[in-house]
Design a protein around this motif. Sequence first.
Motif, PDB file in Angstrom:
ATOM      1  N   UNK A 171       0.815  -1.216   0.000  1.00 49.47           N
ATOM      2  CA  UNK A 171       0.000   0.000   0.000  1.00 49.47           C
ATOM      3  C   UNK A 171       0.845   1.261   0.000  1.00 49.47           C
ATOM      4  N   UNK A 172       0.244   2.318  -0.514  1.00 51.17           N
ATOM      5  CA  UNK A 172       0.812   3.654  -0.490  1.00 51.17           C
ATOM      6  C   UNK A 172       2.201   3.731  -1.117  1.00 51.17           C
ATOM      7  N   UNK A 173       2.309   3.178  -2.289  1.00 49.78           N
ATOM      8  CA  UNK A 173       3.483   3.310  -3.137  1.00 49.78           C
ATOM      9  C   UNK A 173       2.974   3.745  -4.502  1.00 49.78           C
ATOM     10  N   UNK A 174       3.720   3.489  -5.529  1.00 49.40           N
ATOM     11  CA  UNK A 174       3.250   3.790  -6.882  1.00 49.40           C
ATOM     12  C   UNK A 174       3.592   2.622  -7.794  1.00 49.40           C
ATOM     13  N   UNK A 175       3.154   1.445  -7.393  1.00 51.79           N
ATOM     14  CA  UNK A 175       3.406   0.233  -8.162  1.00 51.79           C
ATOM     15  C   UNK A 175       2.384   0.081  -9.288  1.00 51.79           C
ATOM     16  N   UNK A 176       2.812  -0.606 -10.324  1.00 53.29           N
ATOM     17  CA  UNK A 176       1.888  -1.117 -11.322  1.00 53.29           C
ATOM     18  C   UNK A 176       2.015  -2.633 -11.252  1.00 53.29           C
ATOM     19  N   UNK A 177       0.994  -3.309 -11.702  1.00 54.67           N
ATOM     20  CA  UNK A 177       0.972  -4.756 -11.562  1.00 54.67           C
ATOM     21  C   UNK A 177       1.470  -5.399 -12.840  1.00 54.67           C
ATOM     22  N   UNK A 178       2.460  -6.268 -12.701  1.00 55.93           N
ATOM     23  CA  UNK A 178       2.937  -7.061 -13.821  1.00 55.93           C
ATOM     24  C   UNK A 178       2.297  -8.428 -13.726  1.00 55.93           C
ATOM     25  N   UNK A 179       3.111  -9.447 -13.622  1.00 50.45           N
ATOM     26  CA  UNK A 179       2.621 -10.806 -13.467  1.00 50.45           C
ATOM     27  C   UNK A 179       2.822 -11.224 -12.025  1.00 50.45           C
ATOM     28  N   UNK A 180       1.803 -11.800 -11.434  1.00 49.89           N
ATOM     29  CA  UNK A 180       1.914 -12.300 -10.071  1.00 49.89           C
ATOM     30  C   UNK A 180       1.628 -13.788 -10.072  1.00 49.89           C
ATOM     31  N   UNK A 208      -1.781 -15.429   0.505  1.00 55.35           N
ATOM     32  CA  UNK A 208      -3.096 -15.503   1.125  1.00 55.35           C
ATOM     33  C   UNK A 208      -3.615 -14.104   1.426  1.00 55.35           C
ATOM     34  N   UNK A 209      -2.708 -13.138   1.581  1.00 48.38           N
ATOM     35  CA  UNK A 209      -3.105 -11.767   1.851  1.00 48.38           C
ATOM     36  C   UNK A 209      -2.316 -10.835   0.943  1.00 48.38           C
ATOM     37  N   UNK A 210      -3.049  -9.995   0.199  1.00 55.00           N
ATOM     38  CA  UNK A 210      -2.410  -9.083  -0.743  1.00 55.00           C
ATOM     39  C   UNK A 210      -3.062  -7.712  -0.633  1.00 55.00           C
ATOM     40  N   UNK A 211      -2.244  -6.717  -0.337  1.00 49.37           N
ATOM     41  CA  UNK A 211      -2.707  -5.346  -0.200  1.00 49.37           C
ATOM     42  C   UNK A 211      -1.969  -4.466  -1.195  1.00 49.37           C
ATOM     43  N   UNK A 212      -2.733  -3.850  -2.078  1.00 50.90           N
ATOM     44  CA  UNK A 212      -2.179  -2.962  -3.093  1.00 50.90           C
ATOM     45  C   UNK A 212      -3.020  -1.687  -3.135  1.00 50.90           C
ATOM     46  N   UNK A 213      -3.380  -1.206  -1.956  1.00 45.51           N
ATOM     47  CA  UNK A 213      -4.220  -0.030  -1.832  1.00 45.51           C
ATOM     48  C   UNK A 213      -3.399   1.242  -2.010  1.00 45.51           C
ATOM     49  N   UNK A 214      -4.076   2.303  -2.433  1.00 43.64           N
ATOM     50  CA  UNK A 214      -3.466   3.629  -2.557  1.00 43.64           C
ATOM     51  C   UNK A 214      -2.188   3.601  -3.392  1.00 43.64           C
ATOM     52  N   UNK A 215      -2.276   2.992  -4.576  1.00 44.86           N
ATOM     53  CA  UNK A 215      -1.124   2.906  -5.471  1.00 44.86           C
ATOM     54  C   UNK A 215      -1.361   3.590  -6.808  1.00 44.86           C
ATOM     55  N   UNK A 216      -2.430   4.337  -6.925  1.00 41.51           N
ATOM     56  CA  UNK A 216      -2.756   5.018  -8.169  1.00 41.51           C
ATOM     57  C   UNK A 216      -2.933   4.041  -9.333  1.00 41.51           C
ATOM     58  N   UNK A 264      -4.873 -17.977  -6.311  1.00 44.74           N
ATOM     59  CA  UNK A 264      -6.020 -18.789  -5.912  1.00 44.74           C
ATOM     60  C   UNK A 264      -6.097 -19.093  -4.412  1.00 44.74           C
ATOM     61  N   UNK A 265      -5.041 -18.785  -3.669  1.00 43.33           N
ATOM     62  CA  UNK A 265      -5.044 -19.039  -2.221  1.00 43.33           C
ATOM     63  C   UNK A 265      -5.445 -17.804  -1.416  1.00 43.33           C
ATOM     64  N   UNK A 266      -5.742 -16.704  -2.094  1.00 41.39           N
ATOM     65  CA  UNK A 266      -6.048 -15.462  -1.393  1.00 41.39           C
ATOM     66  C   UNK A 266      -7.225 -15.600  -0.440  1.00 41.39           C
ATOM     67  N   UNK A 267      -7.029 -15.100   0.770  1.00 46.96           N
ATOM     68  CA  UNK A 267      -8.134 -14.946   1.709  1.00 46.96           C
ATOM     69  C   UNK A 267      -8.442 -13.467   1.920  1.00 46.96           C
ATOM     70  N   UNK A 268      -7.481 -12.590   1.607  1.00 49.91           N
ATOM     71  CA  UNK A 268      -7.664 -11.148   1.778  1.00 49.91           C
ATOM     72  C   UNK A 268      -7.130 -10.417   0.562  1.00 49.91           C
ATOM     73  N   UNK A 269      -7.969  -9.566  -0.012  1.00 52.68           N
ATOM     74  CA  UNK A 269      -7.559  -8.752  -1.150  1.00 52.68           C
ATOM     75  C   UNK A 269      -8.027  -7.327  -0.910  1.00 52.68           C
ATOM     76  N   UNK A 270      -7.055  -6.410  -0.869  1.00 55.58           N
ATOM     77  CA  UNK A 270      -7.336  -5.004  -0.605  1.00 55.58           C
ATOM     78  C   UNK A 270      -6.800  -4.167  -1.761  1.00 55.58           C
ATOM     79  N   UNK A 271      -7.719  -3.618  -2.551  1.00 56.67           N
ATOM     80  CA  UNK A 271      -7.363  -2.760  -3.691  1.00 56.67           C
ATOM     81  C   UNK A 271      -8.036  -1.397  -3.550  1.00 56.67           C
ATOM     82  N   UNK A 272      -8.303  -0.978  -2.352  1.00 54.77           N
ATOM     83  CA  UNK A 272      -9.044   0.239  -2.102  1.00 54.77           C
ATOM     84  C   UNK A 272      -8.252   1.500  -2.437  1.00 54.77           C
ATOM     85  N   UNK A 273      -8.993   2.564  -2.697  1.00 54.03           N
ATOM     86  CA  UNK A 273      -8.452   3.896  -2.933  1.00 54.03           C
ATOM     87  C   UNK A 273      -7.399   3.931  -4.042  1.00 54.03           C
ATOM     88  N   UNK A 274      -7.763   3.356  -5.173  1.00 55.60           N
ATOM     89  CA  UNK A 274      -6.984   3.462  -6.402  1.00 55.60           C
ATOM     90  C   UNK A 274      -7.861   4.167  -7.429  1.00 55.60           C
TER      91      UNK A 274
END
Length: 160
Positions: free
Chosen positions: A65-74, A79-87, A100-110
């Motif tokens: 969270x709170x960086x300026x990443x873009x998503x390539x290949x993951x 199980x937990x992935x947070x990529x919030x506030x990354x524009x 497929x194992x994710x239990x938590x996904x946070x993509x808020x405030x983008x």
Amino acid sequence: MIFGTPFLATPIGVALSGTSFSGELPTSIGRLGSLTALDISSCEFTGKIPHSLANLTDLTHLFLSENNFSVGTLSCQLTSFTLSKNQLSGQIPSCLMNLTHLTSLFLLENSLEGPIPSSLFELVNLRYLFLYSNYLNGTVELHLLSKLKDLTDLDLSSNR
């Protein structure tokens, strides 16, 4: 170079949240073979998330969270992935469907837009799904939500 130092050869977790690290996340991070958690939230990292994270087969928690990443290949066992506030802009990245194992996904405030892909509801282990404060639109069909039998928290507010 922090990720190349010998004393970090077999860590369990690394927390660098709130530091002044900046630039691209070095690909050498993929050498931390026993890493299970990485928190680099609130730094000043930019660029694509390195492909070398796929080498971290024990990585289950990734907080960007709170960086300026873009998503390539993951491709990890997250199980937990947070990529919030990354524009982030555009549609929800399709590579997330590989997690497929994710239990938590946070993509808020983008600045994500468009409909929520139906493939997101194939991540059947999700317990927490936070997509609020984006520009998402469309309808979420009830039968898709019913696939997420473990879902306890869902926030889609402040979208279109």
